[in-house]
Design a protein around this motif. Structure first.
Motif, PDB file in Angstrom:
ATOM      1  N   GLN A 266       0.830  -1.207   0.000  1.00  0.00           N
ATOM      2  CA  GLN A 266       0.000   0.000   0.000  1.00  0.00           C
ATOM      3  C   GLN A 266       0.865   1.259   0.000  1.00  0.00           C
ATOM      4  O   GLN A 266       0.372   2.349  -0.223  1.00  0.00           O
ATOM      5  N   ASN A 267       2.136   1.104   0.264  1.00  0.00           N
ATOM      6  CA  ASN A 267       3.060   2.226   0.281  1.00  0.00           C
ATOM      7  C   ASN A 267       4.339   1.804  -0.447  1.00  0.00           C
ATOM      8  O   ASN A 267       5.444   1.934   0.063  1.00  0.00           O
ATOM      9  N   ALA A 268       4.182   1.316  -1.674  1.00  0.00           N
ATOM     10  CA  ALA A 268       5.277   0.666  -2.401  1.00  0.00           C
ATOM     11  C   ALA A 268       6.447   1.596  -2.672  1.00  0.00           C
ATOM     12  O   ALA A 268       7.606   1.179  -2.594  1.00  0.00           O
TER      13      ALA A 268
ATOM     14  N   ILE B 194       7.665   4.239  -0.982  1.00  0.00           N
ATOM     15  CA  ILE B 194       8.518   4.480   0.176  1.00  0.00           C
ATOM     16  C   ILE B 194       9.167   3.182   0.641  1.00  0.00           C
ATOM     17  O   ILE B 194      10.315   3.191   1.101  1.00  0.00           O
ATOM     18  N   GLU B 195       8.483   2.062   0.498  1.00  0.00           N
ATOM     19  CA  GLU B 195       9.087   0.780   0.852  1.00  0.00           C
ATOM     20  C   GLU B 195      10.281   0.497  -0.051  1.00  0.00           C
ATOM     21  O   GLU B 195      11.322   0.017   0.402  1.00  0.00           O
ATOM     22  N   SER B 196      10.157   0.808  -1.340  1.00  0.00           N
ATOM     23  CA  SER B 196      11.265   0.624  -2.277  1.00  0.00           C
ATOM     24  C   SER B 196      12.430   1.534  -1.911  1.00  0.00           C
ATOM     25  O   SER B 196      13.591   1.112  -1.891  1.00  0.00           O
ATOM     26  N   PHE B 197      12.114   2.795  -1.618  1.00  0.00           N
ATOM     27  CA  PHE B 197      13.165   3.731  -1.208  1.00  0.00           C
ATOM     28  C   PHE B 197      13.841   3.252   0.077  1.00  0.00           C
ATOM     29  O   PHE B 197      15.069   3.244   0.176  1.00  0.00           O
ATOM     30  N   ASN B 198      13.054   2.865   1.066  1.00  0.00           N
ATOM     31  CA  ASN B 198      13.621   2.412   2.343  1.00  0.00           C
ATOM     32  C   ASN B 198      14.574   1.242   2.127  1.00  0.00           C
ATOM     33  O   ASN B 198      15.632   1.167   2.751  1.00  0.00           O
ATOM     34  N   SER B 199      14.203   0.328   1.240  1.00  0.00           N
ATOM     35  CA  SER B 199      15.054  -0.820   0.956  1.00  0.00           C
ATOM     36  C   SER B 199      16.374  -0.383   0.340  1.00  0.00           C
ATOM     37  O   SER B 199      17.447  -0.846   0.736  1.00  0.00           O
ATOM     38  N   ARG B 200      16.313   0.517  -0.638  1.00  0.00           N
ATOM     39  CA  ARG B 200      17.545   1.023  -1.267  1.00  0.00           C
ATOM     40  C   ARG B 200      18.410   1.771  -0.253  1.00  0.00           C
ATOM     41  O   ARG B 200      19.624   1.599  -0.215  1.00  0.00           O
ATOM     42  N   PHE B 201      17.774   2.621   0.535  1.00  0.00           N
ATOM     43  CA  PHE B 201      18.514   3.408   1.524  1.00  0.00           C
ATOM     44  C   PHE B 201      19.222   2.486   2.521  1.00  0.00           C
ATOM     45  O   PHE B 201      20.390   2.664   2.830  1.00  0.00           O
ATOM     46  N   ARG B 202      18.504   1.479   2.964  1.00  0.00           N
ATOM     47  CA  ARG B 202      19.086   0.530   3.920  1.00  0.00           C
ATOM     48  C   ARG B 202      20.242  -0.241   3.271  1.00  0.00           C
ATOM     49  O   ARG B 202      21.341  -0.326   3.822  1.00  0.00           O
ATOM     50  N   ASP B 203      20.015  -0.790   2.065  1.00  0.00           N
ATOM     51  CA  ASP B 203      21.032  -1.609   1.406  1.00  0.00           C
ATOM     52  C   ASP B 203      22.243  -0.808   0.947  1.00  0.00           C
ATOM     53  O   ASP B 203      23.371  -1.272   1.047  1.00  0.00           O
ATOM     54  N   GLU B 204      22.010   0.382   0.404  1.00  0.00           N
ATOM     55  CA  GLU B 204      23.088   1.145  -0.227  1.00  0.00           C
ATOM     56  C   GLU B 204      23.775   2.136   0.697  1.00  0.00           C
ATOM     57  O   GLU B 204      24.872   2.584   0.399  1.00  0.00           O
ATOM     58  N   CYS B 205      23.157   2.476   1.792  1.00  0.00           N
ATOM     59  CA  CYS B 205      23.750   3.470   2.685  1.00  0.00           C
ATOM     60  C   CYS B 205      23.918   2.919   4.102  1.00  0.00           C
ATOM     61  O   CYS B 205      25.035   2.757   4.567  1.00  0.00           O
ATOM     62  N   LEU B 206      22.824   2.629   4.748  1.00  0.00           N
ATOM     63  CA  LEU B 206      22.896   2.251   6.165  1.00  0.00           C
ATOM     64  C   LEU B 206      23.701   0.977   6.401  1.00  0.00           C
ATOM     65  O   LEU B 206      24.459   0.895   7.368  1.00  0.00           O
TER      66      LEU B 206
END
Length: 84
Positions: free
Chosen positions: A21-23, A25-37
Motif C-alpha cells: 500500500q506504500n510501495a 517508500i518501501e522501495s526507497f527504504n530498501s535502497r537506503f538501507r542496502d546502499e547506505c545504512l
C-alpha cells in the motif's frame, strides 16, 4: 499527530502487513538501507549526517533512472530544456 491536526493534515495508515500500500517508500527504504545504512559505519551524529547527505545527492542527482531513459535527473532536465 498534534502537528498534523493543527495543519489539518489527515493521517492515512497502511494496514499492518500490507507494505504494498506504500510501495514507493518501501522501495526507497530498501535502497537506503542496502546502499547506505548497511554500507556505512557512523561514528557520531555529524558523521551520519555527512554520509547520508552524500548518498542523498548521489541518489537524487547522479543516479540514472529507468523512468528517465537511464538518464540522471540533471541530464533529463538539460535535454528537456534544450527541446523547448
Amino acid at each position: 499527530m498534534d502537528w498534523a491536526r493543527r495543519k489539518n493534515i489527515e493521517i492515512e495508515y497502511i494496514e499492518p502487513g500490507k507494505p504494498i500500500q506504500n510501495a514507493y517508500i518501501e522501495s526507497f527504504n530498501s535502497r537506503f538501507r542496502d546502499e547506505c545504512l548497511n554500507e556505512e559505519m557512523f561514528l557520531h551524529l555529524e558523521d551520519a549526517r555527512t554520509k547520508i547527505e552524500r548518498w542523498r545527492k548521489l541518489y537524487n542527482e547522479e543516479r540514472p533512472r529507468g523512468s528517465l531513459g537511464m538518464k540522471t535527473p540533471q541530464q533529463f532536465e538539460d535535454e528537456f530544456k534544450n527541446e523547448i
